[in-house]
Design a protein around this motif. Structure first.
Motif, PDB file in Angstrom:
ATOM      1  N   PHE A  44       0.807  -1.212   0.000  1.00 22.05           N
ATOM      2  CA  PHE A  44       0.000   0.000   0.000  1.00 22.05           C
ATOM      3  C   PHE A  44       0.848   1.272   0.000  1.00 22.05           C
ATOM      4  O   PHE A  44       0.387   2.324  -0.412  1.00 22.05           O
ATOM      5  N   GLN A  45       2.057   1.165   0.496  1.00 28.27           N
ATOM      6  CA  GLN A  45       2.909   2.331   0.725  1.00 28.27           C
ATOM      7  C   GLN A  45       3.785   2.649  -0.482  1.00 28.27           C
ATOM      8  O   GLN A  45       4.100   1.776  -1.290  1.00 28.27           O
ATOM      9  N   ALA A  46       4.193   3.915  -0.533  1.00 30.55           N
ATOM     10  CA  ALA A  46       5.115   4.383  -1.572  1.00 30.55           C
ATOM     11  C   ALA A  46       6.036   5.418  -0.925  1.00 30.55           C
ATOM     12  O   ALA A  46       5.601   6.187  -0.076  1.00 30.55           O
ATOM     13  N   PRO A  47       7.295   5.440  -1.306  1.00 26.59           N
ATOM     14  CA  PRO A  47       8.188   6.456  -0.734  1.00 26.59           C
ATOM     15  C   PRO A  47       7.793   7.847  -1.207  1.00 26.59           C
ATOM     16  O   PRO A  47       7.251   8.005  -2.301  1.00 26.59           O
ATOM     17  N   THR A  48       8.064   8.837  -0.376  1.00 29.95           N
ATOM     18  CA  THR A  48       7.864  10.220  -0.824  1.00 29.95           C
ATOM     19  C   THR A  48       8.937  10.524  -1.874  1.00 29.95           C
ATOM     20  O   THR A  48       9.925   9.791  -1.991  1.00 29.95           O
ATOM     21  N   PRO A  49       8.792  11.609  -2.614  1.00 31.14           N
ATOM     22  CA  PRO A  49       9.830  11.973  -3.583  1.00 31.14           C
ATOM     23  C   PRO A  49      11.186  12.266  -2.918  1.00 31.14           C
ATOM     24  O   PRO A  49      12.203  12.268  -3.583  1.00 31.14           O
ATOM     25  N   TRP A  50      11.197  12.494  -1.604  1.00 33.92           N
ATOM     26  CA  TRP A  50      12.417  12.870  -0.886  1.00 33.92           C
ATOM     27  C   TRP A  50      12.984  11.735  -0.056  1.00 33.92           C
ATOM     28  O   TRP A  50      13.943  11.913   0.676  1.00 33.92           O
TER      29      TRP A  50
END
Length: 120
Positions: A87-93
């Motif tokens: 479900f999760q995705a890293p932030t762009p940072w």
């Protein structure tokens, strides 16, 4: 100590609903793992796909490296983390290989002069 961390969710309404359902009642092994490692309170907030976690820890017990090692050694905690990554995705940072990333505090009302401290 209070930490504020950020993470994104995949932009899919059904996945977000499933993620929230999992967090209405987390697995008891996960709650136990957190408490055993000095996490005394934890809240997660969501706006769209961006999440913010506020985590309170007991400085006498909490050690992020030890908790990470215990996570790697515990099959049930690894299973939870693998499930959550659906479900999760890293932030762009977020650096590669990390999930929750600490946020930088830019304001604290407690550090501001109060009305009673200001001159007319």
């Amino acid at each position: 100590m209070r930490s504020v961390l950020a993470l994104d969710l995949k932009d899919d309404a059904e996945l977000i609903a499933q993620y929230e359902a999992h967090h209405r009642r987390i697995w008891p092994e996960i709650a136990r793992h957190l408490r055993q490692h000095g996490v005394t309170a934890m809240e997660i907030y969501r706006l769209g796909t961006r999440m913010m976690m506020i985590m309170e820890t007991d400085d006498a017990v909490f050690d992020a490296a030890a908790m990470a090692a215990a996570t790697a050694d515990d099959p049930k905690v690894r299973e939870w983390e693998e499930l959550m990554w659906r479900f999760q995705a890293p932030t762009p940072w977020t650096p590669t290989g990390q999930k929750w990333i600490p946020m930088t505090r830019i304001f604290d009302l407690a550090g501001q002069a109060g009305e009673e401290d200001q001159e007319d």
